[in-house]
Motif scaffolding. Structure first.
Motif, PDB file in Angstrom:
ATOM      1  N   SER A 148     -10.826  13.548   4.271  1.00 60.81           N
ATOM      2  CA  SER A 148     -12.162  13.396   5.609  1.00 60.81           C
ATOM      3  C   SER A 148     -13.050  14.245   4.595  1.00 60.81           C
ATOM      4  CB  SER A 148     -10.866  13.796   6.852  1.00 60.81           C
ATOM      5  OG  SER A 148     -10.281  12.111   6.855  1.00 60.81           O
ATOM      6  N   GLU A 149     -13.989  15.090   5.665  1.00 63.73           N
ATOM      7  CA  GLU A 149     -14.933  15.558   5.892  1.00 63.73           C
ATOM      8  C   GLU A 149     -14.768  16.207   6.600  1.00 63.73           C
ATOM      9  OE1 GLU A 149     -18.881  14.683   3.671  1.00 63.73           O
ATOM     10  OE2 GLU A 149     -18.539  12.777   5.177  1.00 63.73           O
ATOM     11  N   LEU A 150     -14.593  16.124   7.739  1.00 68.96           N
ATOM     12  CA  LEU A 150     -13.828  16.925   9.145  1.00 68.96           C
ATOM     13  C   LEU A 150     -12.572  15.815   9.553  1.00 68.96           C
ATOM     14  CD1 LEU A 150     -17.184  17.332  10.437  1.00 68.96           C
ATOM     15  CD2 LEU A 150     -16.421  18.880   9.488  1.00 68.96           C
ATOM     16  N   THR A 151     -12.137  16.707  10.999  1.00 71.29           N
ATOM     17  CA  THR A 151     -10.980  16.170  11.118  1.00 71.29           C
ATOM     18  C   THR A 151     -10.777  16.763  12.656  1.00 71.29           C
ATOM     19  OG1 THR A 151      -8.817  15.502  10.860  1.00 71.29           O
ATOM     20  CG2 THR A 151      -9.141  17.635   9.747  1.00 71.29           C
ATOM     21  N   VAL A 152     -10.193  16.139  13.701  1.00 75.00           N
ATOM     22  CA  VAL A 152      -9.686  16.757  15.298  1.00 75.00           C
ATOM     23  C   VAL A 152      -8.414  16.299  15.145  1.00 75.00           C
ATOM     24  CG1 VAL A 152      -9.614  16.017  16.661  1.00 75.00           C
ATOM     25  CG2 VAL A 152     -11.869  15.465  15.777  1.00 75.00           C
ATOM     26  N   GLY A 153      -7.605  17.956  15.189  1.00 77.44           N
ATOM     27  CA  GLY A 153      -6.524  18.386  15.521  1.00 77.44           C
ATOM     28  C   GLY A 153      -6.415  18.226  16.717  1.00 77.44           C
ATOM     29  N   THR A 154      -4.890  19.487  16.591  1.00 75.08           N
ATOM     30  CA  THR A 154      -4.191  19.719  18.343  1.00 75.08           C
ATOM     31  C   THR A 154      -3.790  20.990  17.800  1.00 75.08           C
ATOM     32  OG1 THR A 154      -2.610  18.598  18.504  1.00 75.08           O
ATOM     33  CG2 THR A 154      -4.511  17.382  20.026  1.00 75.08           C
ATOM     34  N   ASP A 155      -4.022  21.841  19.180  1.00 80.22           N
ATOM     35  CA  ASP A 155      -3.444  23.339  18.730  1.00 80.22           C
ATOM     36  C   ASP A 155      -2.585  23.916  20.433  1.00 80.22           C
ATOM     37  OD1 ASP A 155      -3.005  26.358  18.508  1.00 80.22           O
ATOM     38  OD2 ASP A 155      -4.679  25.792  16.913  1.00 80.22           O
ATOM     39  N   PHE A 166      -2.069  26.369   5.430  1.00 81.02           N
ATOM     40  CA  PHE A 166      -1.515  26.329   4.371  1.00 81.02           C
ATOM     41  C   PHE A 166      -1.609  25.603   3.322  1.00 81.02           C
ATOM     42  CE2 PHE A 166       2.711  27.947   6.680  1.00 81.02           C
ATOM     43  CZ  PHE A 166       3.239  28.712   6.294  1.00 81.02           C
ATOM     44  N   ASN A 167      -3.113  24.730   3.651  1.00 81.14           N
ATOM     45  CA  ASN A 167      -3.741  23.449   3.052  1.00 81.14           C
ATOM     46  C   ASN A 167      -4.863  24.716   1.989  1.00 81.14           C
ATOM     47  OD1 ASN A 167      -2.562  21.236   2.637  1.00 81.14           O
ATOM     48  ND2 ASN A 167      -2.094  22.018   4.825  1.00 81.14           N
ATOM     49  N   GLY A 168      -5.489  25.809   2.752  1.00 79.57           N
ATOM     50  CA  GLY A 168      -6.596  26.650   2.360  1.00 79.57           C
ATOM     51  C   GLY A 168      -8.633  26.250   2.973  1.00 79.57           C
ATOM     52  N   ILE A 169      -8.111  24.816   4.016  1.00 81.60           N
ATOM     53  CA  ILE A 169      -9.097  25.143   4.757  1.00 81.60           C
ATOM     54  C   ILE A 169      -9.182  25.989   6.438  1.00 81.60           C
ATOM     55  CG2 ILE A 169      -9.224  23.045   3.549  1.00 81.60           C
ATOM     56  CD1 ILE A 169      -8.033  21.935   6.179  1.00 81.60           C
ATOM     57  N   THR A 170     -10.534  25.608   6.942  1.00 83.97           N
ATOM     58  CA  THR A 170     -10.952  26.466   8.345  1.00 83.97           C
ATOM     59  C   THR A 170     -10.191  25.204   9.644  1.00 83.97           C
ATOM     60  OG1 THR A 170     -11.866  27.730   7.611  1.00 83.97           O
ATOM     61  CG2 THR A 170     -12.224  28.078   8.856  1.00 83.97           C
ATOM     62  N   GLY A 171      -9.458  25.867  10.230  1.00 82.43           N
ATOM     63  CA  GLY A 171      -8.836  25.145  11.845  1.00 82.43           C
ATOM     64  C   GLY A 171      -8.838  26.677  12.708  1.00 82.43           C
ATOM     65  N   MET A 172      -9.522  25.731  13.999  1.00 83.87           N
ATOM     66  CA  MET A 172     -10.042  26.349  15.223  1.00 83.87           C
ATOM     67  C   MET A 172      -9.333  25.882  16.613  1.00 83.87           C
ATOM     68  SD  MET A 172     -13.474  27.413  16.749  1.00 83.87           S
ATOM     69  CE  MET A 172     -14.029  28.464  18.199  1.00 83.87           C
ATOM     70  N   LYS A 173      -8.317  27.059  16.756  1.00 79.97           N
ATOM     71  CA  LYS A 173      -8.272  26.489  18.776  1.00 79.97           C
ATOM     72  C   LYS A 173      -8.795  27.581  19.734  1.00 79.97           C
ATOM     73  CE  LYS A 173      -5.494  28.776  22.460  1.00 79.97           C
ATOM     74  NZ  LYS A 173      -6.780  28.303  22.547  1.00 79.97           N
ATOM     75  N   PRO A 174     -10.175  26.491  19.833  1.00 79.08           N
ATOM     76  CA  PRO A 174     -11.396  26.652  21.156  1.00 79.08           C
ATOM     77  C   PRO A 174     -10.363  27.073  22.405  1.00 79.08           C
ATOM     78  CG  PRO A 174     -11.425  24.008  20.198  1.00 79.08           C
ATOM     79  CD  PRO A 174      -9.960  24.738  19.637  1.00 79.08           C
ATOM     80  N   THR A 175     -11.179  27.553  22.782  1.00 75.29           N
ATOM     81  CA  THR A 175     -10.360  28.465  24.404  1.00 75.29           C
ATOM     82  C   THR A 175      -9.920  27.124  24.966  1.00 75.29           C
ATOM     83  OG1 THR A 175     -12.123  29.849  24.575  1.00 75.29           O
ATOM     84  CG2 THR A 175     -11.169  28.724  26.607  1.00 75.29           C
ATOM     85  N   HIS A 176      -8.821  26.780  25.914  1.00 77.02           N
ATOM     86  CA  HIS A 176      -8.096  25.943  26.984  1.00 77.02           C
ATOM     87  C   HIS A 176      -9.173  25.327  27.391  1.00 77.02           C
ATOM     88  CE1 HIS A 176      -5.235  23.707  28.331  1.00 77.02           C
ATOM     89  NE2 HIS A 176      -5.107  24.075  29.389  1.00 77.02           N
ATOM     90  N   LYS A 177      -8.927  23.360  26.884  1.00 74.23           N
ATOM     91  CA  LYS A 177     -10.000  23.212  28.037  1.00 74.23           C
ATOM     92  C   LYS A 177     -11.470  22.897  27.415  1.00 74.23           C
ATOM     93  CE  LYS A 177      -7.125  21.346  31.276  1.00 74.23           C
ATOM     94  NZ  LYS A 177      -6.895  19.742  31.076  1.00 74.23           N
ATOM     95  N   THR A 178     -11.825  23.581  26.194  1.00 78.60           N
ATOM     96  CA  THR A 178     -12.497  23.184  25.939  1.00 78.60           C
ATOM     97  C   THR A 178     -13.535  21.915  25.214  1.00 78.60           C
ATOM     98  OG1 THR A 178     -13.338  25.526  24.911  1.00 78.60           O
ATOM     99  CG2 THR A 178     -15.075  23.844  23.929  1.00 78.60           C
TER     100      THR A 178
END
Length: 428
Positions: A148-155, A166-178
């Motif tokens: 995948s080039e981009l992926t959607v997760g949850t936090d 742990f996988n050497g990439i970037t991951g973000m938790k936006p402000t709640h309900k963004t």
């Protein structure tokens, strides 16, 4: 000459085979149709968004029309297929994304380790013998390995940021309900956030713009001299592996050399107050409410470790929960006041190196001890409703950790801009 989107998709599919255990479901027919449509738009000189024709995967908590949402669990396997896309998935389609499949995860998103007894555990892209991190395990691995080039997760307690680290990439938790959470199987609704994972900050910004349906454009020419960041140590470094502590201090030094002002910030007192607001962790209380009916009817089909953590929240009284939420709101306000004048603060995303899968599978005590440490730092951001991003921070010996940048709620745009600026300093 660049390859067509369809060629790119077919190359990825050929490489990953049936997708297991990184994916729980490949969406072959629709992905190919989306790729062909993207190629037709390219030929016509049209572009729906900055991610038009980009190969994207989605965590198997999100509803995709016509596909069962398993949430990583045999408890839901075989349930009725989703009648419609989750709003976040619908936005991906409108933006022209090619949705390659649904990614594997910790059962019901309830662990930072990333083991899965139903669909198997994907090894980290950095070292296949080590855990991928959770709960968005397959999501992070899919980007790190390139399927995948981009992926959607949850936090909910770090589930985008931990596997990113742990996988050497970037991951973000936006402000709640963004990002709207309808059509996403909840873990703890007051803590859950849908967020992006990508190779870099720019990728996260592009994906978040689509998921949130508003632009998050990275600023050009941001002046480091105008930025002030706090540096968290204390409890954020408690029990830290030497490799993490060393990499963190080196990253701070590189951030300073950029011209950014840094200063110590002591968050331990507020953190301890937050942990004491309820007799049991808030996440377990809300998870117990979400899973009450399923646990009554299908308790034996749950991963025993997931069921054990949910059970912690069952005895909590409604009065204790209501009071806890009032105390939480007050503490969120106090943290915002303490951080006034700072543009954010730094901390290690996780204080330890990724353990091996074998060690986590073999021993409950080791599993729960590692899970506590892995979740500790990023969960601060969920309880205090921060926006937070993990940048790749190499640890040596080809292992990866994360440099976590967090800011008060609503400052997601500024967070992304600063993260882009310090991204090279995190990586060394």
């Amino acid at each position: 000459m660049s390859r067509s989107v369809r060629d790119k998709l077919e190359a990825n599919l050929a490489r990953i085979g049936d997708g297991a255990p990184v994916f729980t479901k490949l969406l072959l027919d629709t992905a190919r149709a989306e790729a062909d449509a993207a190629d037709r738009r390219r030929e016509a000189g049209l572009q729906l968004s900055a991610i038009d024709g980009t190969i994207v995967s989605v965590k198997d908590l999100l509803d995709v029309k016509g596909v069962t949402t398993w949430a990583g669990s045999s408890v839901l396997k075989g349930a009725t297929a989703a009648a419609q896309d989750a709003p976040s998935v619908a936005r991906l389609r409108r933006a022209g994304a090619v949705i390659i499949g649904k990614t594997n995860m910790t059962e019901f998103a309830f662990s930072g380790i990333g083991l899965n007894t139903t669909f198997g555990t994907p090894g980290s892209a950095v070292d296949k013998a080590r855990i991928p991190g959770g709960s968005s395990s397959g999501a992070a691995v899919s980007v790190a390995e390139g399927s995948s080039e981009l992926t959607v997760g949850t936090d909910t307690g770090g589930s985008c940021r931990i596997p990113a680290a742990f996988n050497g990439i970037t991951g973000m938790k936006p402000t709640h309900k963004t990002v709207p959470d309808e059509g996403c199987f909840p873990l703890a609704p007051s803590l859950d956030s849908i967020g992006p994972l990508a190779k870099d900050v720019a990728g996260c910004a592009r994906l978040l713009s689509v998921l949130a349906d508003r632009p998050f454009d990275l600023a050009e020419g941001l002046s480091p001299a105008r930025i002030r960041l706090g540096v968290a140590r204390g409890g954020f470094l408690a029990e830290a592996a030497p490799s993490v502590a060393k990499a963190y201090e080196a990253a701070i030094e590189r951030v300073t050399r950029l011209g950014i002002a840094v200063e110590p910030v002591d968050l331990d007192g507020l953190w301890q107050e937050m942990l004491a607001i309820c007799p049991v962790p808030l996440v377990t209380v809300e998870a117990a409410a979400v899973h009450r009916d399923l646990l009554e009817s299908k308790a034996e089909t749950y991963d025993r470790r997931v069921a054990a953590r949910i059970a912690i929240g069952v005895p909590c009284k409604a009065t204790d929960y209501i009071i806890a939420m009032e105390r939480r709101r007050a503490l969120i306000g106090r943290l915002a006041a303490q951080l006034d004048g700072l543009d954010g603060f730094l901390a290690p995303t996780v204080p330890i190196e990724a353990p091996t899968i074998a060690a986590m599978e073999a021993d409950d005590e080791a599993f729960f001890a590692a899970n506590r440490l892995i979740l500790r730092n990023p969960a601060f951001g969920n309880l205090f409703d921060l926006c937070s991003i993990s940048l790749p921070m190499p640890l040596g010996d080809k292992l990866s950790g994360g440099l976590m940048l967090s800011a008060v709620a609503g400052r997601d745009q500024q967070l992304l801009n600063i993260a882009k600026l310090i991204e090279p300093a995190a990586a060394g």
